[in-house]
Motif scaffolding. Structure first.
Motif, PDB file in Angstrom:
ATOM      1  N   PHE A  24       1.052  -1.208  -0.080  1.00  0.00           N
ATOM      2  CA  PHE A  24      -0.048   0.094   0.123  1.00  0.00           C
ATOM      3  C   PHE A  24       0.454   0.861  -0.187  1.00  0.00           C
ATOM      4  CE2 PHE A  24      -2.991  -2.558   1.792  1.00  0.00           C
ATOM      5  CZ  PHE A  24      -4.103  -3.337   1.280  1.00  0.00           C
ATOM      6  N   VAL A  25       2.300   1.126   0.781  1.00  0.00           N
ATOM      7  CA  VAL A  25       2.851   2.703   1.010  1.00  0.00           C
ATOM      8  C   VAL A  25       3.113   2.718  -0.654  1.00  0.00           C
ATOM      9  CG1 VAL A  25       5.102   3.198   0.937  1.00  0.00           C
ATOM     10  CG2 VAL A  25       4.142   1.967   3.464  1.00  0.00           C
ATOM     11  N   ALA A  26       3.953   1.640  -0.716  1.00  0.00           N
ATOM     12  CA  ALA A  26       4.688   2.366  -2.803  1.00  0.00           C
ATOM     13  C   ALA A  26       3.688   2.111  -3.707  1.00  0.00           C
ATOM     14  CB  ALA A  26       4.869  -0.128  -3.108  1.00  0.00           C
ATOM     15  N   ASN A  47       1.378   4.129  -3.151  1.00  0.00           N
ATOM     16  CA  ASN A  47       0.686   5.517  -2.268  1.00  0.00           C
ATOM     17  C   ASN A  47      -1.026   5.129  -1.708  1.00  0.00           C
ATOM     18  OD1 ASN A  47       1.278   8.260  -1.077  1.00  0.00           O
ATOM     19  ND2 ASN A  47       1.105   8.909  -3.549  1.00  0.00           N
ATOM     20  N   VAL A  48      -1.155   4.081  -1.961  1.00  0.00           N
ATOM     21  CA  VAL A  48      -2.935   4.274  -1.054  1.00  0.00           C
ATOM     22  C   VAL A  48      -2.871   4.727   0.574  1.00  0.00           C
ATOM     23  CG1 VAL A  48      -4.768   2.515  -1.081  1.00  0.00           C
ATOM     24  CG2 VAL A  48      -2.939   2.158  -2.944  1.00  0.00           C
ATOM     25  N   ASP A  49      -4.209   5.312   0.652  1.00  0.00           N
ATOM     26  CA  ASP A  49      -4.203   5.926   1.836  1.00  0.00           C
ATOM     27  C   ASP A  49      -4.419   4.598   2.491  1.00  0.00           C
ATOM     28  OD1 ASP A  49      -3.099   8.734   1.226  1.00  0.00           O
ATOM     29  OD2 ASP A  49      -4.929   9.169   0.724  1.00  0.00           O
ATOM     30  N   ARG A  50      -4.368   3.925   3.616  1.00  0.00           N
ATOM     31  CA  ARG A  50      -4.472   3.378   4.293  1.00  0.00           C
ATOM     32  C   ARG A  50      -5.833   3.976   5.300  1.00  0.00           C
ATOM     33  NH1 ARG A  50       0.047   2.735   8.132  1.00  0.00           N
ATOM     34  NH2 ARG A  50       0.927   3.658   7.193  1.00  0.00           N
ATOM     35  N   GLY A  51      -7.013   3.192   5.411  1.00  0.00           N
ATOM     36  CA  GLY A  51      -8.409   3.076   5.373  1.00  0.00           C
ATOM     37  C   GLY A  51      -9.233   1.643   5.691  1.00  0.00           C
ATOM     38  N   ILE A  52     -10.399   2.438   5.867  1.00  0.00           N
ATOM     39  CA  ILE A  52     -10.939   0.914   5.710  1.00  0.00           C
ATOM     40  C   ILE A  52     -10.665   0.494   4.515  1.00  0.00           C
ATOM     41  CG2 ILE A  52     -13.584   0.154   5.294  1.00  0.00           C
ATOM     42  CD1 ILE A  52     -14.421   2.532   7.528  1.00  0.00           C
ATOM     43  N   VAL A  53     -11.037   0.961   3.838  1.00  0.00           N
ATOM     44  CA  VAL A  53     -10.864   0.297   2.543  1.00  0.00           C
ATOM     45  C   VAL A  53      -9.278  -0.806   2.423  1.00  0.00           C
ATOM     46  CG1 VAL A  53     -10.381  -0.067  -0.363  1.00  0.00           C
ATOM     47  CG2 VAL A  53     -11.665   2.276   0.695  1.00  0.00           C
ATOM     48  N   SER A  65      -3.630  -3.909  12.271  1.00  0.00           N
ATOM     49  CA  SER A  65      -3.242  -2.827  12.524  1.00  0.00           C
ATOM     50  C   SER A  65      -1.596  -2.465  11.645  1.00  0.00           C
ATOM     51  CB  SER A  65      -2.537  -3.897  14.041  1.00  0.00           C
ATOM     52  OG  SER A  65      -1.274  -4.810  13.818  1.00  0.00           O
ATOM     53  N   PHE A  66      -1.342  -2.831  10.767  1.00  0.00           N
ATOM     54  CA  PHE A  66      -0.428  -3.103   9.659  1.00  0.00           C
ATOM     55  C   PHE A  66      -1.220  -2.424   8.935  1.00  0.00           C
ATOM     56  CE2 PHE A  66       2.051  -6.297  11.451  1.00  0.00           C
ATOM     57  CZ  PHE A  66       3.346  -5.664  11.578  1.00  0.00           C
ATOM     58  N   THR A  67      -1.974  -2.609   8.358  1.00  0.00           N
ATOM     59  CA  THR A  67      -3.487  -1.765   7.436  1.00  0.00           C
ATOM     60  C   THR A  67      -3.567  -0.662   7.741  1.00  0.00           C
ATOM     61  OG1 THR A  67      -4.957  -3.647   7.079  1.00  0.00           O
ATOM     62  CG2 THR A  67      -2.636  -4.278   5.439  1.00  0.00           C
ATOM     63  N   THR A  68      -4.381  -0.408   8.935  1.00  0.00           N
ATOM     64  CA  THR A  68      -5.240   0.856   9.117  1.00  0.00           C
ATOM     65  C   THR A  68      -4.614   2.554   9.194  1.00  0.00           C
ATOM     66  OG1 THR A  68      -6.799   1.629  11.366  1.00  0.00           O
ATOM     67  CG2 THR A  68      -4.149   0.716  11.966  1.00  0.00           C
ATOM     68  N   GLY A  69      -5.626   2.925   9.295  1.00  0.00           N
ATOM     69  CA  GLY A  69      -5.171   4.253   9.065  1.00  0.00           C
ATOM     70  C   GLY A  69      -5.913   5.190   9.975  1.00  0.00           C
ATOM     71  N   PRO A  70      -5.877   6.255  10.103  1.00  0.00           N
ATOM     72  CA  PRO A  70      -6.892   7.274  10.844  1.00  0.00           C
ATOM     73  C   PRO A  70      -7.961   7.229  10.528  1.00  0.00           C
ATOM     74  CG  PRO A  70      -4.654   8.458   9.863  1.00  0.00           C
ATOM     75  CD  PRO A  70      -4.175   6.915   9.149  1.00  0.00           C
ATOM     76  N   GLY A  71      -9.396   7.331  11.377  1.00  0.00           N
ATOM     77  CA  GLY A  71     -10.276   6.497  11.756  1.00  0.00           C
ATOM     78  C   GLY A  71     -10.739   5.869  11.204  1.00  0.00           C
ATOM     79  N   ALA A  72     -10.068   4.704  11.091  1.00  0.00           N
ATOM     80  CA  ALA A  72     -10.112   3.225  10.638  1.00  0.00           C
ATOM     81  C   ALA A  72      -9.951   1.802  12.345  1.00  0.00           C
ATOM     82  CB  ALA A  72      -9.581   2.676   9.611  1.00  0.00           C
TER      83      ALA A  72
END
Length: 270
Positions: A120-122, A124-130, A205-212
């Protein structure tokens, strides 16, 4: 082979080791005291406190949405993978394909979560629910594939061939003949995928982001500061949801199996 003298004793200790801690957790979720290790009488106070904890409710809602969507997608792709493995024979790349399907079964969750994070970092995907949904779908579909594949291996293909000989199109044959017969396995796979997504902590925990923040992550973050009666109540609710789901799925499978045997008996009588 006759059971040994100590088999019931060993079985009792095994079940006690597995389920006694869960039973203690459920009992202390009705404790009136804030101290989780001191019993002060029966109370539903902490179940009421849950509805006033907005952060906990938001985490629960995220978890339910992720589990529902990822279980559905995992069931869809897992069923397609099982069909490919059983129906397409020894196609080119079968070994690689089956290895990729089964890899999440033996891959440590830390490795899976870290690899998805780097992906996801490579990208450039914003981490969240998706991203959590994509991660859960990627590791739950393999469980669905195994469950459905075990049903397809013993599937009587003469029923499909009879429908095709009578002029039924292949797509209609699948939805009218194949899918209803393998539906118990599909439902079981969905329930397993839903439970795995509901329970997951490491990969989320690895793939979550703010608000998720999912409920397991929220519970883990609070437990690090100390176990509270609210956590016991939340865990008891999760246990109840999973238990009810398993009971419903088991009854549904049993009902379909009884109906199938009844239909076979009527067909043989005619």
């Amino acid at each position: 082979m006759k059971p040994g003298r100590f088999d019931p004793v060993v079985l009792t200790f095994a079940f006690a080791f597995l389920y006694l801690p869960i039973l203690i957790l459920v009992i202390y979720s009705f404790n009136a005291s804030r101290l989780v290790t001191v019993w002060a009488g029966f109370s539903l106070r902490w179940y009421g406190e849950i509805w006033h904890d907005q952060a906990l409710l938001d985490a629960a809602w995220v978890t339910i949405r992720v589990a529902l969507v990822s279980a559905t997608l995992g069931t869809l792709f897992g069923t397609m993978a099982a069909l490919a493995l059983v129906r397409f024979g020894r196609f080119r790349g079968r070994i690689l394909f089956s290895g990729m399907i089964y890899a999440p079964l033996v891959m440590p969750d830390v490795i899976t979560g870290l690899s998805l994070l780097l992906l996801f970092v490579a990208m450039n995907v914003d981490r969240g629910i998706v991203t959590i949904i994509l991660a859960h779908t990627s590791f739950t579909l393999c469980y669905v594939a195994i469950v459905v594949q075990s049903k397809l291996v013993t599937f009587d293909r003469s029923l499909e061939e009879a429908a095709l000989d009578l002029g039924c199109p292949p797509v209609k044959t699948f939805f009218r003949i194949t899918l209803p017969l393998i539906l118990p396995a599909v439902i079981s796979g969905w329930m397993l995928a839903f439970t795995l997504s509901l329970d997951d902590l490491v990969i989320a925990s690895f793939t979550t982001g703010p608000g998720a923040t999912t409920l397991p992550i929220k519970i883990y973050s609070q437990v690090r500061l100390g176990v509270t009666p609210e956590i016991n109540a939340v865990c008891t609710i999760l246990i109840a949801i999973v238990t009810i789901g398993v009971i419903i799925a088991s009854l549904n499978i049993k009902r379909r199996e009884v109906q199938r045997l009844r239909d076979e008996h009527l067909a043989a009588a005619q």
